[in-house]
Design an enzyme around this catalytic site. Structure first.
Site, PDB file in Angstrom:
ATOM      1  N   ASP A   5      -1.685 -16.987   0.182  1.00  0.00           N
ATOM      2  CA  ASP A   5      -2.034 -16.304   1.288  1.00  0.00           C
ATOM      3  C   ASP A   5      -3.086 -15.574   1.829  1.00  0.00           C
ATOM      4  O   ASP A   5      -4.048 -15.070   2.833  1.00  0.00           O
ATOM      5  CB  ASP A   5      -1.342 -15.714   2.204  1.00  0.00           C
ATOM      6  CG  ASP A   5      -1.396 -16.170   3.695  1.00  0.00           C
ATOM      7  OD1 ASP A   5      -2.295 -17.024   4.266  1.00  0.00           O
ATOM      8  OD2 ASP A   5      -1.032 -15.322   4.810  1.00  0.00           O
ATOM      9  N   CYS A  15      -5.473 -21.000   5.732  1.00  0.00           N
ATOM     10  CA  CYS A  15      -5.872 -20.572   7.764  1.00  0.00           C
ATOM     11  C   CYS A  15      -7.040 -22.036   7.657  1.00  0.00           C
ATOM     12  O   CYS A  15      -8.003 -21.900   8.721  1.00  0.00           O
ATOM     13  CB  CYS A  15      -5.950 -19.187   7.749  1.00  0.00           C
ATOM     14  SG  CYS A  15      -7.198 -18.483   6.783  1.00  0.00           S
ATOM     15  N   GLU A  69      -1.025  -5.223  -3.065  1.00  0.00           N
ATOM     16  CA  GLU A  69      -1.598  -4.649  -1.848  1.00  0.00           C
ATOM     17  C   GLU A  69      -2.530  -4.194  -2.093  1.00  0.00           C
ATOM     18  O   GLU A  69      -2.308  -3.237  -2.670  1.00  0.00           O
ATOM     19  CB  GLU A  69      -0.496  -4.614  -0.519  1.00  0.00           C
ATOM     20  CG  GLU A  69      -1.529  -4.787   0.226  1.00  0.00           C
ATOM     21  CD  GLU A  69      -2.373  -5.212   1.344  1.00  0.00           C
ATOM     22  OE1 GLU A  69      -3.604  -5.005   1.504  1.00  0.00           O
ATOM     23  OE2 GLU A  69      -2.716  -6.561   1.523  1.00  0.00           O
ATOM     24  N   GLU A 100      -3.489 -24.058  10.974  1.00  0.00           N
ATOM     25  CA  GLU A 100      -2.001 -23.399   9.779  1.00  0.00           C
ATOM     26  C   GLU A 100      -1.654 -24.388   8.732  1.00  0.00           C
ATOM     27  O   GLU A 100      -1.119 -25.386   8.964  1.00  0.00           O
ATOM     28  CB  GLU A 100      -1.514 -21.693   9.865  1.00  0.00           C
ATOM     29  CG  GLU A 100      -1.235 -20.896   9.030  1.00  0.00           C
ATOM     30  CD  GLU A 100      -1.869 -19.816   9.054  1.00  0.00           C
ATOM     31  OE1 GLU A 100      -1.819 -18.606   8.199  1.00  0.00           O
ATOM     32  OE2 GLU A 100      -2.932 -19.929   9.833  1.00  0.00           O
ATOM     33  N   ASN A 117       5.174  -9.449   4.697  1.00  0.00           N
ATOM     34  CA  ASN A 117       5.586 -10.106   5.687  1.00  0.00           C
ATOM     35  C   ASN A 117       6.381 -11.265   5.357  1.00  0.00           C
ATOM     36  O   ASN A 117       7.457 -11.425   5.382  1.00  0.00           O
ATOM     37  CB  ASN A 117       4.313 -10.970   6.634  1.00  0.00           C
ATOM     38  CG  ASN A 117       4.826 -12.229   7.620  1.00  0.00           C
ATOM     39  OD1 ASN A 117       5.432 -11.734   8.492  1.00  0.00           O
ATOM     40  ND2 ASN A 117       4.691 -13.096   7.655  1.00  0.00           N
ATOM     41  N   TYR A 131      -2.194  -9.299  -1.995  1.00  0.00           N
ATOM     42  CA  TYR A 131      -2.056  -9.200  -1.163  1.00  0.00           C
ATOM     43  C   TYR A 131      -1.496  -9.892   0.459  1.00  0.00           C
ATOM     44  O   TYR A 131      -1.113 -10.577   0.717  1.00  0.00           O
ATOM     45  CB  TYR A 131      -3.767 -10.148  -0.521  1.00  0.00           C
ATOM     46  CG  TYR A 131      -4.721 -10.126  -1.884  1.00  0.00           C
ATOM     47  CD1 TYR A 131      -4.846  -8.625  -1.596  1.00  0.00           C
ATOM     48  CD2 TYR A 131      -5.123 -10.943  -2.599  1.00  0.00           C
ATOM     49  CE1 TYR A 131      -6.234  -8.411  -2.884  1.00  0.00           C
ATOM     50  CE2 TYR A 131      -6.100 -11.003  -3.945  1.00  0.00           C
ATOM     51  CZ  TYR A 131      -6.488  -9.535  -3.723  1.00  0.00           C
ATOM     52  OH  TYR A 131      -7.386  -9.206  -4.204  1.00  0.00           O
ATOM     53  N   GLN A 178       0.292 -11.425  11.552  1.00  0.00           N
ATOM     54  CA  GLN A 178       0.473 -12.758  12.307  1.00  0.00           C
ATOM     55  C   GLN A 178       0.454 -12.815  13.395  1.00  0.00           C
ATOM     56  O   GLN A 178       1.167 -12.293  14.527  1.00  0.00           O
ATOM     57  CB  GLN A 178       1.474 -13.311  11.601  1.00  0.00           C
ATOM     58  CG  GLN A 178       1.851 -13.359  10.540  1.00  0.00           C
ATOM     59  CD  GLN A 178       0.760 -14.618   9.732  1.00  0.00           C
ATOM     60  OE1 GLN A 178       0.188 -15.291  10.375  1.00  0.00           O
ATOM     61  NE2 GLN A 178       0.570 -14.699   8.387  1.00  0.00           N
TER      62      GLN A 178
END
Length: 363
Positions: free
Chosen positions: A296, A321, A236, A355, A220, A215, A187
């Site tokens: 995300d 985003c 992931e 975002e 995070n 993912y 990020q």
């Protein structure tokens, strides 16, 4: 380069008005707004290097005209990156082996005052380069930098100690450690990232059952959210991110989070019993009761198959985003779910980029 700091609040208000209009067809509640520092908020930056006779310097390209322009300071980037930019180039100029055919420099900094400098070349890196780069690292450390130097060329990557930095993010009074690997996604706005994590934790308080994240990158969100769930299962596909996530799980003493290396498509096949995967040996998918899903996605949003997948979950936490592709997805998602909470995170001040986040509950 000067930032229009005096206009920050006005520009943020315009983003809020735009997002409010986009979400209006979906009966969204009032949008929570999370602002950014007005300068020195970006923790990573990439610059091309322009050579002019005996001189060279950082450049960027104007997005409208595509014309290059010189960059000696970059108030968008962290103070650490700015200090490094001004310290590094004079040192590179002292040794031809370090600046010859250098075409790009990437910087990755942290709130914990660590920095990675990646030097990219159009030449093979030799032992002479390695010796000079080690000396450069020593000189920078004497000036107070906690720095890693990485050299990159075609089919070459040279690092001396490590190719990562360990970031420390304060979230709700607790410090979380996140390993950030060079050339992997992180990020960009650390302060706003902390606010995103706090909002996500608030949304999912009092959750029942388990969480699935598709993912997850370096973990995070899933690491911070694990406190609100019985168990967390995260997927992931990138090996370096999986390795970083595993470190972060151990470092943050999270004992209810399992990372599996597979794509969303493969995970769907595994959950539906379509095929078996060796990577899932020892993991009992049937023991998970995931009624919350976190997504995300990239700017393109969720593909139609993934939209159908997430609709199977009672609660959906969606960080976006790109508000336009979010709204494209909400056309379908709003048939089964309602927006309980909505947020605007100003990750990218002074730009049109937004975002946003929505917390969706099954109708």
């Amino acid at each position: 380069m000067q930032l229009p700091i005096s206009q920050y609040n006005e520009l943020l208000q315009k983003k809020l008005e735009k997002l409010t209009a986009l979400l209006r067809p979906f009966n969204a509640p009032d949008i929570q707004v999370f602002d950014s520092p007005t300068s020195h908020y970006r923790m990573r930056a990439e610059f091309r290097i322009w050579h002019e006779q005996d001189d060279f310097y950082h450049i960027m390209f104007d997005q409208a005209t595509l014309q290059r322009y010189r960059v000696d300071e970059f108030p968008i980037a962290s103070t650490q990156i700015n200090r490094m930019m001004q310290t590094l180039l004079p040192l590179l100029k002292q040794q031809e082996v370090l600046h010859k055919k250098l075409f790009q420099i990437d910087y990755l900094s942290t709130l914990s005052n660590k920095i990675i400098v990646s030097l990219l070349y159009h030449k093979t890196l030799t032992e002479e380069w390695e010796s000079a780069a080690k000396n450069l690292k020593d000189l920078l450390e004497k000036q107070g930098f906690n720095v890693q130097i990485i050299g990159r060329a075609s089919k070459q990557k040279i690092c001396f100690e490590q190719d990562y930095v360990d970031e420390v993010l304060p979230v709700n009074g607790r410090n979380y450690v996140y390993r950030q690997v060079e050339n992997s996604f992180t990020q960009p706005n650390a302060t706003v990232n902390c606010k995103m994590l706090e909002w996500a934790i608030d949304c999912t308080q009092n959750s029942e059952g388990d969480l699935l994240e598709l993912y997850c990158g370096n973990g995070n969100f899933s690491i911070a959210l694990a406190q609100n769930f019985r168990k967390v299962l995260a997927t992931e596909i990138a090996k370096p991110s999986v390795a970083a996530a595993q470190f972060n799980i151990a470092e943050n003493k999270v004992d209810n989070l399992q990372i599996i290396r597979m794509s969303a498509e493969e995970f769907t096949q595994a959950m539906n019993g379509v095929r078996a995967f060796n990577r899932l040996k020892g993991i009992d998918l049937k023991s998970y009761e995931c009624n919350t899903i976190f997504v995300d996605p990239p700017r393109a949003g969720l593909d139609p198959d993934t939209v159908k997948l997430v609709q199977n979950y009672d609660r959906i936490l969606y960080i976006s985003c790109n508000p336009h592709t979010l709204c494209d997805n909400l056309v379908e998602l709003s048939k089964t779910h309602r927006i309980e909470k909505a947020a605007l995170f100003d990750q990218f001040p002074y730009t049109d980029h937004m975002e946003s986040g929505v917390w969706l509950i099954r109708k």
